[in-house]
Motif scaffolding. Structure first.
Motif, PDB file in Angstrom:
ATOM      1  N   ALA A 110       0.757  -1.112  -0.059  1.00  8.73           N
ATOM      2  CA  ALA A 110      -0.040  -0.161  -0.048  1.00  8.73           C
ATOM      3  C   ALA A 110       0.777   1.326   0.123  1.00  8.73           C
ATOM      4  N   SER A 111       1.805   1.094   0.624  1.00  7.07           N
ATOM      5  CA  SER A 111       2.640   2.594   0.976  1.00  7.07           C
ATOM      6  C   SER A 111       3.204   3.125  -0.313  1.00  7.07           C
ATOM      7  N   GLY A 112       3.168   4.513  -0.553  1.00  6.87           N
ATOM      8  CA  GLY A 112       3.805   5.064  -1.693  1.00  6.87           C
ATOM      9  C   GLY A 112       5.148   5.527  -1.372  1.00  6.87           C
ATOM     10  N   LEU A 113       5.634   5.427  -0.187  1.00 12.41           N
ATOM     11  CA  LEU A 113       7.000   6.099   0.275  1.00 12.41           C
ATOM     12  C   LEU A 113       7.981   5.015   0.173  1.00 12.41           C
ATOM     13  N   VAL A 114       8.718   5.113  -0.919  1.00 12.18           N
ATOM     14  CA  VAL A 114       9.785   4.036  -1.165  1.00 12.18           C
ATOM     15  C   VAL A 114      11.069   4.909  -1.576  1.00 12.18           C
ATOM     16  N   LEU A 233      11.692  -1.751  15.830  1.00 11.45           N
ATOM     17  CA  LEU A 233      11.857  -0.371  15.699  1.00 11.45           C
ATOM     18  C   LEU A 233      11.172   0.698  16.530  1.00 11.45           C
ATOM     19  N   ASP A 234      11.509   1.335  17.483  1.00 14.62           N
ATOM     20  CA  ASP A 234      10.661   2.232  18.388  1.00 14.62           C
ATOM     21  C   ASP A 234       9.592   1.361  18.791  1.00 14.62           C
ATOM     22  N   GLY A 235       9.953   0.431  19.429  1.00  7.59           N
ATOM     23  CA  GLY A 235       8.916  -0.422  20.074  1.00  7.59           C
ATOM     24  C   GLY A 235       7.928  -1.290  18.961  1.00  7.59           C
ATOM     25  N   THR A 240       9.441  -7.739   8.299  1.00  6.61           N
ATOM     26  CA  THR A 240      10.046  -7.695   6.854  1.00  6.61           C
ATOM     27  C   THR A 240      10.517  -6.251   6.702  1.00  6.61           C
ATOM     28  N   THR A 241      11.003  -5.919   5.461  1.00  8.70           N
ATOM     29  CA  THR A 241      11.436  -4.670   5.135  1.00  8.70           C
ATOM     30  C   THR A 241      10.471  -3.552   5.303  1.00  8.70           C
ATOM     31  N   ASP A 242       9.222  -4.314   4.775  1.00  8.28           N
ATOM     32  CA  ASP A 242       8.027  -3.062   4.626  1.00  8.28           C
ATOM     33  C   ASP A 242       7.762  -2.673   6.295  1.00  8.28           C
ATOM     34  N   ASP A 243       7.916  -3.415   7.447  1.00  9.99           N
ATOM     35  CA  ASP A 243       7.737  -2.792   8.553  1.00  9.99           C
ATOM     36  C   ASP A 243       9.108  -1.880   8.992  1.00  9.99           C
ATOM     37  N   PHE A 244      10.075  -1.808   8.188  1.00 10.54           N
ATOM     38  CA  PHE A 244      11.051  -0.859   8.671  1.00 10.54           C
ATOM     39  C   PHE A 244      10.889   0.423   7.966  1.00 10.54           C
ATOM     40  N   LEU A 245       9.921   0.616   7.162  1.00  8.81           N
ATOM     41  CA  LEU A 245       9.597   1.833   6.424  1.00  8.81           C
ATOM     42  C   LEU A 245       8.787   2.796   7.627  1.00  8.81           C
TER      43      LEU A 245
END
Length: 247
Positions: A110-114, A233-235, A240-245
């Motif tokens: 879903a996210s457009g921030l890549v 990351l911050d709790g 996956t890499t998506d969770d890192f965004l």
């Protein structure tokens, strides 16, 4: 030739799409602009300049399709980010996959921030879809050579992209509305973000592997080293890499 996947493969897909539409007997109802941006590895500088000095006003730009690293991996398996930047984009991708006649397995995000040129269009609230066939061991290395490219993968991605573009330019008279759900107001240019190189662990275990760090960056100063696995990351759990965004 080094840089064959990142991003000569994307350039190839864009050129093939431009040729395909130029050969059609009927012109699309909407105009199309095919762009190849420079300075991506310097912080998306080419696309940043474009959105600030566009050939066509940004308020008249209804969507952006981005092809960044589309030449490796298993044919028919790839990721498309940005499906949440406009309602109906996920369905549009499914229809395009079926219309292309490809046995595609598309991972829709879903996210457009890549971290690619499409992010500058995201900042301008332009709906987007960003195609990518995944990271590999030759990413950002001089071993990213043309002999390792899978031409059928580029063709598959381009075919799906062709049908997405056709739907946007030919059959859908309505302008795709930009989704505000994950929009980050005041997002700075990509080169100003804090970042580090990441990749999914090869054994499919949860977490994100640190692939590279700037020697003077915050990650290195915090004690991270290549090979470390980030599990939270911050709790927030990182699977996956998506969770890192950030969104």
């Amino acid at each position: 030739l080094n840089g064959a996947d990142d991003d000569a493969s994307g350039v190839s897909a864009v050129l093939e799409l431009a040729e395909a539409f130029s050969c059609r007997a009927l012109r699309p109802r909407r105009s199309m602009l095919f762009a190849l941006f420079s300075g991506e590895e310097r912080g998306l500088r080419g696309s940043e300049h474009y959105v600030d000095h566009p050939a066509v006003a940004m308020d008249r730009t209804i969507a952006m399709l981005n092809f960044d690293m589309v030449g490796r991996g298993t044919v028919g398996q790839f990721t498309v980010n940005g499906a949440g930047t406009s309602a109906g984009f996920a369905e549009l991708l499914g229809e395009a996959a079926r219309a292309s006649g490809c046995d595609s397995t598309i991972r829709i995000v879903a996210s457009g921030l890549v971290p690619s040129d499409s992010s500058n269009f995201y900042r301008k609230r332009v709906p987007l879809l960003s195609f990518n066939t995944g990271l590999h061991e030759d990413y950002h290395k001089p071993t990213d050579d043309v002999e390792k490219i899978v031409p059928a993968q580029i063709e598959t991605v381009a075919r799906v992209g062709f049908h997405v573009l056709s739907a946007l330019a030919d059959t859908d008279p309505a302008r795709p509305p930009f989704s505000d759900e994950d929009f980050v107001p005041g997002l700075p240019p990509y080169r100003e973000w804090p970042f580090l190189g990441i990749k999914g662990p090869e054994d499919d275990e949860p977490g994100v592997e640190v692939g590279g760090l700037h020697p003077t960056g915050a990650g290195a100063r915090a004690g991270l080293v290549p090979g470390d696995i980030v599990l939270s990351l911050d709790g927030r759990a990182v699977r996956t890499t998506d969770d890192f965004l950030p969104i």
